[in-house]
Design an enzyme around this catalytic site. Structure first.
Site: not given
Ligand SMILES: *Cc1c(COP(=O)(O)O)cnc(C)c1O
Length: 402
Positions: A205
């Site tokens: 991210k």
């Molecule tokens: C990455 C992601 C999540 C979950 O995040 P985590 O930190 O991996 O639990 C939820 N929604 C979207 C759209 C994502 O890209």
């Protein structure tokens, strides 16, 4: 089609057939950017008095609220925990329905289930793959409580249209902005566009804390519910108890341990300072993809809408399968063999076995799924890497041309 041929032809046998790959080692689709100052920030915490629920948590949360224009920010242990906490704060429970787009990570929908509610899947727009407000309107029923907008790939949704629908029907509008930290809509940063917005700090991210998440809120009453939820729904945390000279706390609702620790928050704070640079790099790489792909027949990047800045968590293209003798799976495998770490985001969630019984179909998302590929994009990628990806795409599409 002589011109198509000329534009695609790169030459050479495909790596998947034993030829020389475009790259000798795999270019991943995403990865973290960690520098010495990030490492030093974590080490400072390790030498301090607090490893968890100490001063770094508050510092990170306050800085995050400032960057996103939110009233408050509440850190949690993952984006999925953030989604769960958001459903709790909204008091979603059995009998409630929440509309989510099917083109998202499964966690967006699963969080509704964690709280005892039922996700209802909306379809997406064919050009952007963002939640389609008309599909949302068509899914609203007597049990609908909320709409979760997902800023797919890093581009903010049509928040004006969605908030009109939400206001008209008395629903809560929420955002899953796990892709779009650093983006903005009509000049306002993602994080202050809806009552609650969720972020993830997974390594792929925009910024990372290894695992981690955040909920930004427009109202401090919601922040109180979120803070309690991440700490077993205790009515007083250790700092409040110390200040009041008491050991006592009460638990009236079921909560979790979803706390983000001080090492992670120190890393997050250090990373947050680099967010503009990281997003700038992603935008520059996307701009180069746009330029190079304009000349590659049969590959269409997602549409980019006006009055937004795009955080480019993903760079997604759609293939013209009619021009190919193979399906997307074969293109994926051939590109991987060329050393290009392409990916697919996502199998529409309503097609997961868990949601076999979900009502309503989403034909746009299903058709898009068959044709989509995510190309590598991350801040430390170079323009030469982008050129390699496009060279490999042309090589593979030429070999598989109809
Ligand atoms: C990455 C992601 C999540 C979950 O995040 P985590 O930190 O991996 O639990 C939820 N929604 C979207 C759209 C994502 O890209």
């Amino acid at each position: 089609m002589q011109t198509t041929r000329a534009k695609l032809e790169v030459g050479g046998q495909l790596a998947i057939d034993g030829g020389k790959p475009v790259r000798s080692s795999l270019l991943p689709y995403g990865r973290q950017t960690i520098a010495e100052d990030d490492i030093a920030a974590v080490v400072r915490v390790l030498r301090s008095d607090w490893l968890t629920t100490g001063p770094a948590v508050t510092e990170f949360e306050q800085a995050f609220a400032a960057v996103t224009g939110a009233e408050s920010a509440v850190s949690v242990s993952s984006g999925t925990a953030a989604l769960h906490a958001m459903m709790h704060a909204l008091r979603i429970g059995p009998g409630d329905e929440v509309i989510v787009p099917t083109m998202t990570f499964a966690g967006t929908a699963n969080a509704v289930r964690f709280a005892g509610g039922q996700p209802v899947f909306a379809d997406v727009d064919a050009a952007t793959l963002l939640i389609d407000p008309d599909s949302v309107a068509a899914r609203i029923g007597p049990r609908t409580r909320a709409i979760v907008a997902v800023d797919y790939a890093g581009q903010p949704c049509d928040y004006d249209a969605l908030s009109d629908i939400a206001q008209d029907k008395g629903l809560a509008l929420l955002s899953d902005a796990c892709h779009s930290l650093g983006a903005s809509y009509r000049g306002n940063p993602v994080g202050c566009l809806t009552a609650m917005t969720v972020f993830s700090f997974h390594p792929v991210k925009a910024i990372t804390t290894a695992e981690g998440g955040m909920v930004t809120v427009s109202d401090n009453g919601l922040a109180d519910r979120l803070r309690a939820f991440r700490n077993h729904c205790m009515n007083a945390d250790h700092q409040i108890r110390a200040a009041n000279g008491t050991w006592a706390y009460e638990i009236a609702e079921l909560g979790w341990n979803y706390r983000l620790n001080d090492m992670q928050c120190a890393l997050g704070l250090s990373q947050l300072g680099k967010l503009p640079e990281f997003i700038g790099k992603r935008q520059a790489l996307a701009g180069r993809y746009d330029e190079l792909l304009a000349d590659v027949p049969g590959v269409t990047p997602l549409a980019v809408l006006a009055e937004r800045t795009h955080a480019y968590h993903l760079y997604v293209v759609q293939l013209d399968l009619d021009a190919l003798t193979v399906d997307r799976g074969a293109v994926f495998a051939a590109l991987r063999a060329e050393g290009i770490g392409v990916n697919v985001h996502y199998l529409p969630v309503h097609r997961q076995p868990l949601y076999r019984d979900a009502r309503g179909s989403c034909p746009v998302a299903e058709a898009a799924y068959e044709r989509m590929l995510s190309l590598p994009i991350f801040p430390t990628m170079t323009m030469t890497d982008v050129e390699d990806v496009v060279t490999a795409l042309r090589k593979v599409l030429y070999a598989y041309r109809r």
